[in-house]
Design a protein around this motif. Structure first.
Motif, PDB file in Angstrom:
ATOM      1  N   PRO A  57       0.792  -1.205  -0.154  1.00 18.93           N
ATOM      2  CA  PRO A  57       0.065  -0.114   0.170  1.00 18.93           C
ATOM      3  C   PRO A  57       0.720   1.434   0.081  1.00 18.93           C
ATOM      4  O   PRO A  57       0.198   2.496   0.181  1.00 18.93           O
ATOM      5  CB  PRO A  57      -0.886  -0.068   1.243  1.00 18.93           C
ATOM      6  CG  PRO A  57       0.084  -0.909   2.331  1.00 18.93           C
ATOM      7  CD  PRO A  57       0.603  -1.791   1.455  1.00 18.93           C
ATOM      8  N   ILE A  58       1.919   1.190  -0.245  1.00 13.98           N
ATOM      9  CA  ILE A  58       2.822   2.541  -0.334  1.00 13.98           C
ATOM     10  C   ILE A  58       3.730   2.084  -1.578  1.00 13.98           C
ATOM     11  O   ILE A  58       4.101   1.136  -2.111  1.00 13.98           O
ATOM     12  CB  ILE A  58       3.869   2.726   1.002  1.00 13.98           C
ATOM     13  CG1 ILE A  58       4.668   1.310   1.099  1.00 13.98           C
ATOM     14  CG2 ILE A  58       2.959   3.096   2.082  1.00 13.98           C
ATOM     15  CD1 ILE A  58       5.583   1.433   2.252  1.00 13.98           C
ATOM     16  N   ASP A  59       4.157   3.242  -2.214  1.00 17.00           N
ATOM     17  CA  ASP A  59       4.817   3.166  -3.307  1.00 17.00           C
ATOM     18  C   ASP A  59       6.362   3.509  -3.228  1.00 17.00           C
ATOM     19  O   ASP A  59       6.812   4.831  -3.337  1.00 17.00           O
ATOM     20  CB  ASP A  59       4.108   4.404  -4.354  1.00 17.00           C
ATOM     21  CG  ASP A  59       4.751   4.073  -5.712  1.00 17.00           C
ATOM     22  OD1 ASP A  59       5.193   3.194  -6.032  1.00 17.00           O
ATOM     23  OD2 ASP A  59       4.419   5.178  -6.556  1.00 17.00           O
ATOM     24  N   THR A  60       7.166   2.746  -2.740  1.00 12.23           N
ATOM     25  CA  THR A  60       8.606   2.904  -2.625  1.00 12.23           C
ATOM     26  C   THR A  60       9.378   1.635  -3.338  1.00 12.23           C
ATOM     27  O   THR A  60       8.738   0.694  -3.696  1.00 12.23           O
ATOM     28  CB  THR A  60       9.010   2.677  -1.218  1.00 12.23           C
ATOM     29  OG1 THR A  60       8.587   1.343  -0.804  1.00 12.23           O
ATOM     30  CG2 THR A  60       8.260   3.946  -0.348  1.00 12.23           C
ATOM     31  N   GLY A  61      10.632   1.889  -3.570  1.00  8.44           N
ATOM     32  CA  GLY A  61      11.515   0.857  -4.027  1.00  8.44           C
ATOM     33  C   GLY A  61      11.249  -0.620  -3.275  1.00  8.44           C
ATOM     34  O   GLY A  61      11.358  -1.697  -3.803  1.00  8.44           O
ATOM     35  N   ALA A  62      11.579  -0.490  -1.956  1.00  6.90           N
ATOM     36  CA  ALA A  62      11.390  -1.701  -0.884  1.00  6.90           C
ATOM     37  C   ALA A  62      10.573  -1.153   0.288  1.00  6.90           C
ATOM     38  O   ALA A  62      10.762  -0.029   0.446  1.00  6.90           O
ATOM     39  CB  ALA A  62      12.892  -2.023  -0.703  1.00  6.90           C
ATOM     40  N   SER A  92       2.380   8.844  -0.817  1.00  7.13           N
ATOM     41  CA  SER A  92       1.026   8.282  -1.087  1.00  7.13           C
ATOM     42  C   SER A  92       0.705   7.051  -0.309  1.00  7.13           C
ATOM     43  O   SER A  92       1.632   6.152  -0.241  1.00  7.13           O
ATOM     44  CB  SER A  92       1.232   8.071  -2.668  1.00  7.13           C
ATOM     45  OG  SER A  92       0.993   9.516  -3.196  1.00  7.13           O
ATOM     46  N   VAL A  93      -0.606   6.763   0.082  1.00  9.67           N
ATOM     47  CA  VAL A  93      -1.239   5.696   0.777  1.00  9.67           C
ATOM     48  C   VAL A  93      -1.966   5.029  -0.845  1.00  9.67           C
ATOM     49  O   VAL A  93      -2.838   5.834  -1.168  1.00  9.67           O
ATOM     50  CB  VAL A  93      -1.989   6.034   1.878  1.00  9.67           C
ATOM     51  CG1 VAL A  93      -2.413   4.570   2.195  1.00  9.67           C
ATOM     52  CG2 VAL A  93      -1.165   6.384   2.579  1.00  9.67           C
ATOM     53  N   ARG A 143      -4.613   5.677  -5.385  1.00 11.58           N
ATOM     54  CA  ARG A 143      -4.250   6.571  -4.325  1.00 11.58           C
ATOM     55  C   ARG A 143      -5.536   6.913  -3.362  1.00 11.58           C
ATOM     56  O   ARG A 143      -6.346   7.074  -3.899  1.00 11.58           O
ATOM     57  CB  ARG A 143      -3.506   7.931  -4.954  1.00 11.58           C
ATOM     58  CG  ARG A 143      -3.061   8.695  -3.473  1.00 11.58           C
ATOM     59  CD  ARG A 143      -2.568  10.034  -4.179  1.00 11.58           C
ATOM     60  NE  ARG A 143      -2.540  11.148  -3.233  1.00 11.58           N
ATOM     61  CZ  ARG A 143      -3.547  11.982  -2.864  1.00 11.58           C
ATOM     62  NH1 ARG A 143      -4.481  11.753  -3.373  1.00 11.58           N
ATOM     63  NH2 ARG A 143      -3.510  12.747  -1.880  1.00 11.58           N
ATOM     64  N   ILE A 144      -5.421   6.580  -2.072  1.00 10.84           N
ATOM     65  CA  ILE A 144      -6.516   6.745  -1.351  1.00 10.84           C
ATOM     66  C   ILE A 144      -6.217   7.811  -0.302  1.00 10.84           C
ATOM     67  O   ILE A 144      -7.293   7.988   0.593  1.00 10.84           O
ATOM     68  CB  ILE A 144      -6.948   5.329  -0.704  1.00 10.84           C
ATOM     69  CG1 ILE A 144      -5.937   4.980   0.157  1.00 10.84           C
ATOM     70  CG2 ILE A 144      -7.657   4.327  -1.697  1.00 10.84           C
ATOM     71  CD1 ILE A 144      -6.155   3.303   0.923  1.00 10.84           C
ATOM     72  N   GLY A 145      -5.043   8.145  -0.234  1.00 13.01           N
ATOM     73  CA  GLY A 145      -4.988   9.027   0.657  1.00 13.01           C
ATOM     74  C   GLY A 145      -3.038   9.477   0.751  1.00 13.01           C
ATOM     75  O   GLY A 145      -2.506   8.962   0.061  1.00 13.01           O
TER      76      GLY A 145
END
Length: 189
Positions: A57-62, A92-93, A143-145
């Protein structure tokens, strides 16, 4: 009194108090914190017809798990009913899977989003600045929040608390990202 308010809020939102059921082998020492780094591309559920597909639920590399899932030993015992993922304030969530927004708003001073997925699992996200409304349909990765505020177990670092449950039973949300693996049929006797 401070412990009673969150329990009442959960009962109002979800219809029952948190359950203490979990699959065998998932118990951890209450309050145990550790950091685990995972590559999200390696942790997505398989695309099986009729099965829900979940994502981080998060947009990261790891992703880095700050606090693991730790169900309480008794119904109202101490535990951690989700995972805390390292996340920057304002990050972003994202919806972990397709579904419908069941709740989007404040609970005990923190923004919370609850999604209900077609497979009967609901996922919870906090603390967030909400970007969706109750009844809205979302797709996986939408994206929800944004991360905004502090979750009790993460201060002073920022994090996203991500929970999952089916009916009254809380699940380790990271289990939604793992494929079933090898399935073996065993004889009845």
């Amino acid at each position: 009194m401070h412990l009673l308010i969150p329990v009442i809020a959960y009962v109002v939102l979800f219809g029952s108090a948190p359950a203490a059921t979990a699959p065998p082998g998932t118990r951890h020492a209450a309050g145990h914190q550790h950091s685990v780094v995972m590559n999200p591309a390696e942790h997505r559920s398989p695309a099986v017809p009729g099965a829900a597909s979940y994502r981080v639920p998060i947009d990261t590399g790891a992703i880095r798990v700050l606090t693991a899932f730790s169900p309480p030993r008794t119904r109202y015992g101490r535990g951690h009913l989700g995972v805390d993922l390292a996340a920057a304030q304002g990050g972003s969530v994202l919806a972990a899977g397709a579904g419908v927004v069941r709740f989007a708003g404040p609970v005990a001073g923190r923004g919370v989003v609850v999604l209900v997925h077609p497979d009967g699992i609901s996922t919870e996200y906090e603390p967030v600045t909400v970007a969706v409304v109750a009844g809205q349909r979302v797709v996986a990765g939408q994206r929800i929040g944004t991360v905004r505020g502090v979750h009790r177990g993460c201060a002073p670092a920022g994090c996203l608390h991500w929970g999952a449950r089916r009916g009254g039973a809380y699940l380790d949300p990271l289990s939604l990202l793992r494929p079933l693996g090898v399935v073996r049929l065993l004889p009845w006797n």
